[in-house]
Design an enzyme around this catalytic site. Sequence first.
Site, PDB file in Angstrom:
ATOM      1  N   ARG A  19       7.273  11.768 -15.323  1.00 46.22           N
ATOM      2  CA  ARG A  19       6.948  13.142 -15.748  1.00 46.22           C
ATOM      3  C   ARG A  19       8.064  13.726 -16.623  1.00 46.22           C
ATOM      4  O   ARG A  19       7.918  13.850 -17.836  1.00 46.22           O
ATOM      5  CB  ARG A  19       6.721  14.013 -14.497  1.00 46.22           C
ATOM      6  CG  ARG A  19       6.060  15.357 -14.783  1.00 46.22           C
ATOM      7  CD  ARG A  19       7.000  16.426 -15.282  1.00 46.22           C
ATOM      8  NE  ARG A  19       8.099  16.723 -14.352  1.00 46.22           N
ATOM      9  CZ  ARG A  19       9.120  17.497 -14.671  1.00 46.22           C
ATOM     10  NH1 ARG A  19       9.213  18.056 -15.863  1.00 46.22           N
ATOM     11  NH2 ARG A  19      10.092  17.705 -13.798  1.00 46.22           N
ATOM     12  N   ASP A  20       9.217  14.032 -16.037  1.00 47.43           N
ATOM     13  CA  ASP A  20      10.298  14.670 -16.806  1.00 47.43           C
ATOM     14  C   ASP A  20      10.807  13.710 -17.872  1.00 47.43           C
ATOM     15  O   ASP A  20      11.174  14.115 -18.979  1.00 47.43           O
ATOM     16  CB  ASP A  20      11.442  15.047 -15.846  1.00 47.43           C
ATOM     17  CG  ASP A  20      12.257  16.231 -16.327  1.00 47.43           C
ATOM     18  OD1 ASP A  20      12.160  16.571 -17.514  1.00 47.43           O
ATOM     19  OD2 ASP A  20      13.013  16.808 -15.526  1.00 47.43           O
ATOM     20  N   HIS A 211      18.499  18.785  -9.164  1.00 44.96           N
ATOM     21  CA  HIS A 211      17.772  18.180 -10.288  1.00 44.96           C
ATOM     22  C   HIS A 211      18.662  18.386 -11.516  1.00 44.96           C
ATOM     23  O   HIS A 211      18.608  19.417 -12.183  1.00 44.96           O
ATOM     24  CB  HIS A 211      16.430  18.909 -10.419  1.00 44.96           C
ATOM     25  CG  HIS A 211      15.577  18.504 -11.567  1.00 44.96           C
ATOM     26  ND1 HIS A 211      14.483  17.674 -11.438  1.00 44.96           N
ATOM     27  CD2 HIS A 211      15.629  18.818 -12.886  1.00 44.96           C
ATOM     28  CE1 HIS A 211      13.899  17.516 -12.612  1.00 44.96           C
ATOM     29  NE2 HIS A 211      14.584  18.193 -13.515  1.00 44.96           N
ATOM     30  N   HIS A 213      20.155  17.474 -15.122  1.00 48.46           N
ATOM     31  CA  HIS A 213      20.115  16.778 -16.405  1.00 48.46           C
ATOM     32  C   HIS A 213      21.561  16.465 -16.798  1.00 48.46           C
ATOM     33  O   HIS A 213      22.475  17.230 -16.502  1.00 48.46           O
ATOM     34  CB  HIS A 213      19.390  17.636 -17.447  1.00 48.46           C
ATOM     35  CG  HIS A 213      17.906  17.678 -17.219  1.00 48.46           C
ATOM     36  ND1 HIS A 213      17.019  16.930 -17.959  1.00 48.46           N
ATOM     37  CD2 HIS A 213      17.162  18.334 -16.294  1.00 48.46           C
ATOM     38  CE1 HIS A 213      15.786  17.140 -17.517  1.00 48.46           C
ATOM     39  NE2 HIS A 213      15.841  17.998 -16.501  1.00 48.46           N
ATOM     40  N   CYS A 244      13.506  18.499 -21.506  1.00 46.98           N
ATOM     41  CA  CYS A 244      12.454  19.522 -21.377  1.00 46.98           C
ATOM     42  C   CYS A 244      12.056  19.992 -22.769  1.00 46.98           C
ATOM     43  O   CYS A 244      12.902  20.425 -23.538  1.00 46.98           O
ATOM     44  CB  CYS A 244      12.949  20.702 -20.538  1.00 46.98           C
ATOM     45  SG  CYS A 244      11.775  22.073 -20.484  1.00 46.98           S
ATOM     46  N   ASN A 253      17.483  13.451 -17.271  1.00 48.54           N
ATOM     47  CA  ASN A 253      18.096  13.647 -15.954  1.00 48.54           C
ATOM     48  C   ASN A 253      19.192  12.615 -15.736  1.00 48.54           C
ATOM     49  O   ASN A 253      19.239  11.598 -16.419  1.00 48.54           O
ATOM     50  CB  ASN A 253      17.053  13.437 -14.850  1.00 48.54           C
ATOM     51  CG  ASN A 253      15.927  14.412 -14.946  1.00 48.54           C
ATOM     52  OD1 ASN A 253      15.010  14.224 -15.736  1.00 48.54           O
ATOM     53  ND2 ASN A 253      15.982  15.458 -14.166  1.00 48.54           N
TER      54      ASN A 253
HETATM   55  P1  HMG Z   1      -1.126  29.972 -21.548  1.00 44.03           P
HETATM   56  O1  HMG Z   1      -1.440  29.687 -22.974  1.00 44.03           O
HETATM   57  O2  HMG Z   1      -0.406  31.238 -21.247  1.00 44.03           O
HETATM   58  O3  HMG Z   1      -2.377  29.959 -20.567  1.00 44.03           O
HETATM   59  O4  HMG Z   1      -0.351  28.725 -20.956  1.00 44.03           O
HETATM   60  P2  HMG Z   1      -3.901  30.030 -20.699  1.00 44.03           P
HETATM   61  O5  HMG Z   1      -4.399  30.245 -19.320  1.00 44.03           O
HETATM   62  O6  HMG Z   1      -4.283  31.025 -21.776  1.00 44.03           O
HETATM   63  O7  HMG Z   1      -4.318  28.556 -21.178  1.00 44.03           O
HETATM   64  C1  HMG Z   1      -4.105  28.050 -22.478  1.00 44.03           C
HETATM   65  C2  HMG Z   1      -4.910  26.775 -22.641  1.00 44.03           C
HETATM   66  O8  HMG Z   1      -4.453  25.800 -21.706  1.00 44.03           O
HETATM   67  C3  HMG Z   1      -6.377  26.980 -22.332  1.00 44.03           C
HETATM   68  O9  HMG Z   1      -7.096  26.002 -23.092  1.00 44.03           O
HETATM   69  C4  HMG Z   1      -6.486  26.614 -20.869  1.00 44.03           C
HETATM   70  O10 HMG Z   1      -7.771  26.193 -20.501  1.00 44.03           O
HETATM   71  C5  HMG Z   1      -5.500  25.474 -20.784  1.00 44.03           C
HETATM   72  P3  HMG Z   1      -7.806  26.403 -24.479  1.00 44.03           P
HETATM   73  O11 HMG Z   1      -8.749  27.522 -24.107  1.00 44.03           O
HETATM   74  O12 HMG Z   1      -6.712  26.852 -25.405  1.00 44.03           O
HETATM   75  O13 HMG Z   1      -8.473  25.114 -24.885  1.00 44.03           O
HETATM   76  N1  HMG Z   1      -4.917  25.314 -19.470  1.00 44.03           N
HETATM   77  C6  HMG Z   1      -4.820  24.133 -18.839  1.00 44.03           C
HETATM   78  N2  HMG Z   1      -5.235  22.893 -19.197  1.00 44.03           N
HETATM   79  C7  HMG Z   1      -5.002  21.906 -18.330  1.00 44.03           C
HETATM   80  N3  HMG Z   1      -4.364  22.077 -17.150  1.00 44.03           N
HETATM   81  C8  HMG Z   1      -3.949  23.296 -16.771  1.00 44.03           C
HETATM   82  C9  HMG Z   1      -4.175  24.384 -17.631  1.00 44.03           C
HETATM   83  N4  HMG Z   1      -3.884  25.694 -17.556  1.00 44.03           N
HETATM   84  C10 HMG Z   1      -4.350  26.253 -18.698  1.00 44.03           C
HETATM   85  N5  HMG Z   1      -3.315  23.442 -15.601  1.00 44.03           N
HETATM   86  C11 HMG Z   1       0.442  27.302 -19.156  1.00 44.03           C
HETATM   87  C12 HMG Z   1       0.138  28.734 -19.609  1.00 44.03           C
HETATM   88  C13 HMG Z   1       1.217  27.395 -17.865  1.00 44.03           C
HETATM   89  C14 HMG Z   1      -0.885  26.587 -18.938  1.00 44.03           C
HETATM   90  C15 HMG Z   1       1.257  26.600 -20.271  1.00 44.03           C
HETATM   91  O14 HMG Z   1       2.346  27.426 -20.593  1.00 44.03           O
HETATM   92  C16 HMG Z   1       1.752  25.249 -19.874  1.00 44.03           C
HETATM   93  O15 HMG Z   1       0.992  24.331 -19.632  1.00 44.03           O
HETATM   94  N6  HMG Z   1       3.084  25.070 -19.803  1.00 44.03           N
HETATM   95  C17 HMG Z   1       3.639  23.778 -19.462  1.00 44.03           C
HETATM   96  C18 HMG Z   1       5.087  23.836 -19.447  1.00 44.03           C
HETATM   97  C19 HMG Z   1       5.687  22.504 -19.098  1.00 44.03           C
HETATM   98  O16 HMG Z   1       5.031  21.554 -18.722  1.00 44.03           O
HETATM   99  N7  HMG Z   1       7.033  22.443 -19.244  1.00 44.03           N
HETATM  100  C20 HMG Z   1       7.781  21.277 -18.952  1.00 44.03           C
HETATM  101  C21 HMG Z   1       7.915  21.047 -17.475  1.00 44.03           C
HETATM  102  S1  HMG Z   1       9.073  22.153 -16.668  1.00 44.03           S
HETATM  103  C22 HMG Z   1      10.572  21.260 -16.748  1.00 44.03           C
HETATM  104  O17 HMG Z   1      10.666  20.273 -17.424  1.00 44.03           O
HETATM  105  C23 HMG Z   1      11.724  21.734 -15.902  1.00 44.03           C
HETATM  106  C24 HMG Z   1      11.903  20.894 -14.621  1.00 44.03           C
HETATM  107  O18 HMG Z   1      12.072  19.530 -14.942  1.00 44.03           O
HETATM  108  C25 HMG Z   1      13.115  21.386 -13.825  1.00 44.03           C
HETATM  109  C26 HMG Z   1      14.411  21.513 -14.627  1.00 44.03           C
HETATM  110  O19 HMG Z   1      14.768  20.587 -15.375  1.00 44.03           O
HETATM  111  O20 HMG Z   1      15.063  22.566 -14.481  1.00 44.03           O
HETATM  112  C27 HMG Z   1      10.671  21.006 -13.704  1.00 44.03           C
HETATM  113 MG    MG Z   2      13.913  18.638 -15.546  1.00 45.41          MG
END
Ligand code: HMG
Ligand code: MG
Length: 306
Positions: A19-20, A211, A213, A244, A253
Site C-alpha cells: 500500500r504505502d 510508522h 518514513h 505519500c 518507510n
Molecule cells: P472527495 O473528492 O472530497 O470526495 O475525496 P467525494 O466523496 O466527492 O468523492 C470523489 C470521487 O471519489 C467520487 O467519484 C466518489 O465516488 C469517489 P466521481 O463521482 O468523481 O467519479 N470515491 C471513492 N471511490 C472509491 N473508493 C472510495 C471513494 N470515496 C469517494 N472509498 C477522498 C475524498 C477521501 C475519497 C479522497 O480524498 C481520497 O481518496 N483520498 C485518498 C488519499 C490517500 O490515499 N492518501 C495516501 C494514503 S495516506 C498516507 O500515505 C499516510 C500514511 O501512510 C501514514 C503516514 O505516513 O503518516 C497512512
Molecule cells: Mg506512510
Amino acid sequence: MALLDSLPDAVSVYEVSPRDGLQNEAAQVATHAKVRLIEALMDAGLRRIEIASFVSATWVPQMADADQVARLVPPSDGVRFSALCPNRRGLDRAQRAGVSEIAVFVSASETHNRKNVNKSIARTLKTFEGVIGPALDSGMTVRGYVSTMWGCPYEGEVDPQVGLQIARALLDQGCYQVSLGDTIGVGTPLQTRRILELFFREVPAHAVALHLHDTRGTALANVLVGLEMGVTTFDTSVGGLGGCPFAPGAAGNLATEDLVYALHGMGIDTGINLDRLWQAGQVASAIVGRDLPGKVHRAGIRALSR
Ligand code: HMG
Ligand code: MG
C-alpha cells in the site's frame, strides 16, 4: 538508565509496502505483480500486511485494483491483511472484498489532512464515526493512523497535543492501535522521546505503533527510542519502497530488512526469515523496475563472502 538497557523480547512488524510502498508509483503495477509481492512477504513470515487502499481511484490511481488484490491474496492462518479506508464507501468495498481489518487515517496538521482527504480534521473524525463502529459490528478490527506527527510539509512544526487528541478520539471510537506517522521523515530521537512521553501519560504502549518514513535516515534511531520506551509494533516497507503522494518529498518507510536486521542482531524476535525477506525485496525491486533505497536490500545480509 543506559541506552538499550530495556528492550522487548519480540516485536510485531506491520508491513506496508503493497500500500504505502506502491501508492506513489507513477507507472501502474499489474495486479498479479502486487499479489506476487504479498505472497513473497507472507513466505518471509510477515503476519500483518497492509495490502491496498480503498480510496478514490482519481486521487490514487495505483490503488484502483484494491478490490481485485484483496480477492486474489491467498488467505493464510495467522496472517492478517489490512487495507486503508477513508470513508463508508471504502468500508463497503473492504467488506465485499473480504478484508478483515481496515486502517483509518487522519493528519495532525490541517493542511496535510485537507490535501490528503479534502476535509478538515474534525470532519474526518466525524466521517470515521460512520466507518469504525459499523466495521467493528461486522467483526472487523480497525487500526488508526495519525500522520505528520513529527512535522508537516505545508505547516512545518506540529503540536503533538493535537496528535494526542486525535489518537484519543480514534481509540475511543474503537481502534485497537494508533500508528504515529512521521510522514515526511523529519523526526529526530529526542523529539520522538517527547512525543512518546506525552502519549504514554494517557495511552498504553501496546496501543501505539511507529510508522516512520526514512527520508533523512533517522527512522532507525527513532525506532530505538520507541523500543526503549515500550513500543513493540513498527510499520515498515520492504526495500524502503514508497512515499505519500500528498506529502511532497516524502520518501519510503523504514526498510523492513533494515529493521529486522537490527532487531535480530539485538536478539529481538520478529518471526521473520531475513533471507526470505531479502528475496521479497528483490521481488519489490523487480516489479517497480529499479533498485530500492533500503540499506540491507543494497548491501546484502552478511558482510563475509565465501
Ligand atoms: P472527495 O473528492 O472530497 O470526495 O475525496 P467525494 O466523496 O466527492 O468523492 C470523489 C470521487 O471519489 C467520487 O467519484 C466518489 O465516488 C469517489 P466521481 O463521482 O468523481 O467519479 N470515491 C471513492 N471511490 C472509491 N473508493 C472510495 C471513494 N470515496 C469517494 N472509498 C477522498 C475524498 C477521501 C475519497 C479522497 O480524498 C481520497 O481518496 N483520498 C485518498 C488519499 C490517500 O490515499 N492518501 C495516501 C494514503 S495516506 C498516507 O500515505 C499516510 C500514511 O501512510 C501514514 C503516514 O505516513 O503518516 C497512512
Ligand atoms: Mg506512510
